[in-house]
Structure formats: structure tokens, C-alpha cells
Scaffold this motif. Structure first.
Motif, PDB file in Angstrom:
ATOM      1  N   ARG A 146      -6.855  -4.282   1.927  1.00  0.00           N
ATOM      2  CA  ARG A 146      -5.863  -4.929   1.118  1.00  0.00           C
ATOM      3  C   ARG A 146      -6.326  -5.076  -0.199  1.00  0.00           C
ATOM      4  O   ARG A 146      -5.451  -4.933  -1.137  1.00  0.00           O
ATOM      5  CB  ARG A 146      -5.711  -6.085   1.631  1.00  0.00           C
ATOM      6  CG  ARG A 146      -4.691  -7.197   1.123  1.00  0.00           C
ATOM      7  CD  ARG A 146      -4.546  -8.575   1.640  1.00  0.00           C
ATOM      8  NE  ARG A 146      -3.219  -9.390   1.062  1.00  0.00           N
ATOM      9  CZ  ARG A 146      -2.967 -10.409   1.406  1.00  0.00           C
ATOM     10  NH1 ARG A 146      -3.740 -11.005   2.373  1.00  0.00           N
ATOM     11  NH2 ARG A 146      -2.157 -11.031   0.699  1.00  0.00           N
ATOM     12  N   LEU A 164      -3.829   6.278   5.320  1.00  0.00           N
ATOM     13  CA  LEU A 164      -4.406   5.102   5.438  1.00  0.00           C
ATOM     14  C   LEU A 164      -5.562   4.971   6.453  1.00  0.00           C
ATOM     15  O   LEU A 164      -6.706   4.701   6.100  1.00  0.00           O
ATOM     16  CB  LEU A 164      -3.529   3.973   5.593  1.00  0.00           C
ATOM     17  CG  LEU A 164      -2.552   3.724   4.361  1.00  0.00           C
ATOM     18  CD1 LEU A 164      -1.492   2.581   4.605  1.00  0.00           C
ATOM     19  CD2 LEU A 164      -3.288   3.489   3.010  1.00  0.00           C
ATOM     20  N   LEU A 183      -5.715  -1.933  -2.332  1.00  0.00           N
ATOM     21  CA  LEU A 183      -4.390  -1.319  -2.223  1.00  0.00           C
ATOM     22  C   LEU A 183      -3.618  -0.972  -3.739  1.00  0.00           C
ATOM     23  O   LEU A 183      -2.799   0.076  -3.680  1.00  0.00           O
ATOM     24  CB  LEU A 183      -3.431  -2.088  -1.518  1.00  0.00           C
ATOM     25  CG  LEU A 183      -3.446  -1.677   0.067  1.00  0.00           C
ATOM     26  CD1 LEU A 183      -2.321  -2.624   0.723  1.00  0.00           C
ATOM     27  CD2 LEU A 183      -2.916  -0.363   0.364  1.00  0.00           C
ATOM     28  N   THR A 218      -7.320   6.399  -1.083  1.00  0.00           N
ATOM     29  CA  THR A 218      -7.850   5.427   0.078  1.00  0.00           C
ATOM     30  C   THR A 218      -9.259   5.690   0.094  1.00  0.00           C
ATOM     31  O   THR A 218      -9.966   4.298   0.138  1.00  0.00           O
ATOM     32  CB  THR A 218      -7.133   5.429   1.050  1.00  0.00           C
ATOM     33  OG1 THR A 218      -5.603   5.703   0.903  1.00  0.00           O
ATOM     34  CG2 THR A 218      -7.316   4.405   2.206  1.00  0.00           C
TER      35      THR A 218
END
Length: 315
Positions: A234, A115, A237, A201
């Protein structure tokens, strides 16, 4: 939401039944006589062969065998191990927590690595940091687990003598000793997952950063860290969570190799021993647990979407 949960659970039931049939068929329909494979066709006594065939129910038609197998599963009976002379469910109950601990530690390490690296690489595209992260991610995905595990054993175990290279330490010996034993297996198992999640990501955050609301937040003077981690990450995700769920389910199967290399007393090592001994009930039991675990993790991932993004409606 409740209707969706009930609907997903209802869909999962036939999937699990299909999984049980595939597990049953993998062993029952495999070429060769399983009894001769277990006992050895040259040295086994014909009376012992026939006795074991009756004991396992292999003298019945396959559909009767499957019906008996499902009836035992409904009672929580996975059969009795031929090698260890113990209930398969008891052995799985003893080993499964160790595999879950290893898989969870691997997933945590993968998230801790993926992340931050993915977000920072997306915030600095085409930079040296971005190229380094992409290279490390490709290496993590490309290196086979058994090869990476051997490299870590040679480097940190045999050369530097920093970490133990086999076995598992319980928490009764102290958390530090437990952590020292789990570091190398967890890194070996989680490296591929970390590489996949890092690249995903980066791609998802990079796409999100191009959205209008991100430009609006920056125009309002919102701090860059808030923009990256609260707004961009967010909203990026969902694909990451989907892949994480599938990869976590795969960690259970990947643990077979890692546990064998590091002599980790988990379900994967039990499955390897079952295959070596040609222990049919134990093979069926361990493979079934791996398969059911993957299905349940996929179900949990699907239900998690609602909590990650409240805008998702299942109507």
C-alpha cells in the motif's frame, strides 16, 4: 481537496486546447496537398478537387480553418468522413467502447500478473523466483506487440486451435465466447505494461520493506502476508499508480497495432483505415480521441493519489 480538483481541471483546459491545435497541425501542415493525396493527382477531376477543397474548408487561411475546427468541436461535431460518408463522431462512438474494453482487459491482466509477482520477488530478493520474474518482465517489455501477437496467433490459434485469432464476439454469444476472443489481444497489448509494473512494484516494495515501521510490524509478530500486502504494498503504490495511469493512456495508442493484427473492431483499426484512405476528418477525430483520453487518464491518476494515501495534502 476541492480546490485542488478545480485547479487541476482549470489546468487541463489549456492542455486540451493545445492538444486540439497539435492534432489540427499534424494534418493541415503536413507536406503535400491533402486533396491530391485523397483523390489522386493523376486521375482526379480538377472540379472535384476544388469542390472537396471548399467542402473541407482548405481554401481558407490556416487560422480560419482552426477557428472553424474549434467551433465544430464546441458543438460536438468532428466532421464527416470522406470515405464512409458518415459523421466521424458516430463512427468513433461505435468503435470507442470496443477499444476501452480491450484496454481495460489488458490493464486488468497486467495488474493480476504484476502486483503478486512484484511483491513476492521483493520478498525473496536474489532468489530463483526473483531472477525468473525479472527475466519475464524484461521479455515482456522488450517484445514488440506485433511480434508477440504473431507468436500467440501461431501457437494458440494455428497450432493448438485453442483460441480464435481474429474478430470480436459480443456478450450476446455468451461470456465464455467473448473471453476466448479477447484473451490473445489483451495479452498482446498488456504484456509490456505487465513487465514494467512488475519491475516497478518489486523495486518500490523492496525499498519499503527496508523502512523502520516494517521492522516494527514484524517485531510485533504481524503475519508476513499482512506486512507485505497491507503495509508494504500500500505504501509503495504511488509510483505504481502513476506509471499505471500513463501506461493505460498509452494502451489506447498501442491498440492500433494490436487491433490491426487481430482484426479487433476498435478505434485503432478505424484510425488505420482512415490513414490508408487519407480521410482527413476521420484521422483528426481518432487522433484527437486518443490524445484527449491520455490527458484525462493522467488527470484521473493525479486525483487518485488522495484516496490511495490520505497523508497527501494539496494546500
Amino acid at each position: 481537496m476541492l480546490k485542488h480538483i478545480i485547479r487541476r481541471l482549470a489546468v487541463t483546459v489549456p492542455v486540451l486546447i493545445g492538444v486540439t491545435f497539435i492534432v489540427f497541425a499534424m494534418v493541415s501542415f503536413a507536406p503535400g496537398d491533402p486533396i491530391n493525396l485523397m483523390l489522386g493527382s493523376e486521375t482526379a477531376n480538377p472540379e472535384n478537387i476544388e469542390k472537396l477543397r471548399v467542402e473541407l474548408g482548405l481554401d481558407k487561411p490556416w487560422y480560419v480553418q482552426y477557428a472553424d475546427y474549434m467551433a465544430r468541436l464546441a458543438r460536438g461535431d468532428l466532421g464527416r468522413s470522406i470515405t464512409f460518408r458518415r459523421p466521424v463522431a458516430t463512427q468513433i462512438k461505435e468503435r470507442l467502447p470496443n477499444t476501452l474494453i480491450l484496454a481495460t482487459a489488458s490493464a486488468v491482466i497486467a495488474l493480476i500478473i504484476a502486483l503478486p509477482l512484484g511483491v513476492i520477488a521483493a520478498a525473496k530478493p536474489q532468489s530463483v523466483f526473483d531472477y525468473v520474474c525479472s527475466t519475464l518482465a524484461i521479455v515482456g517489455v522488450s517484445l514488440p506487440g506485433f511480434y508477440l501477437g504473431l507468436l500467440l496467433i501461431i501457437a494458440f490459434g494455428l497450432k493448438l486451435h485453442w483460441l480464435p485469432i481474429r474478430g470480436m464476439s459480443g456478450l450476446d454469444a455468451g461470456f465464455l465466447e467473448f473471453a476466448r476472443h479477447i484473451v490473445l489481444p489483451a495479452i498482446t497489448l498488456g504484456a509490456s505494461m505487465a513487465g514494467i509494473l512488475t519491475r516497478l512494484t518489486r523495486a518500490c516494495v523492496l525499498e519499503t520493506l527496508a523502512q523502520d515501521y516494517i521492522r516494527t510490524a514484524r517485531a510485533k509478530g504481524v503475519a508476513e502476508k499482512v506486512v507485505l500486502y497491507k503495509h508494504a504494498l500500500r505504501n509503495a503504490l504511488l509510483p505504481v499508480v502513476t506509471t499505471f495511469g500513463m501506461q493505460f493512456g498509452s494502451l489506447m495508442g498501442g491498440a492500433v497495432i494490436t487491433e490491426t493484427i487481430f482484426s479487433w473492431p476498435g478505434l485503432g483499426m478505424l484510425a488505420v483505415n482512415a490513414v490508408k484512405q487519407r480521410d482527413i476528418p476521420l484521422i483528426q477525430g481518432t487522433v484527437l480521441v486518443f490524445a484527449v483520453g491520455f490527458v484525462l487518464v493522467t488527470l484521473a491518476t493525479d486525483l487518485l493519489y488522495i484516496f490511495i494515501d490520505p497523508r497527501i495534502k494539496y494546500e
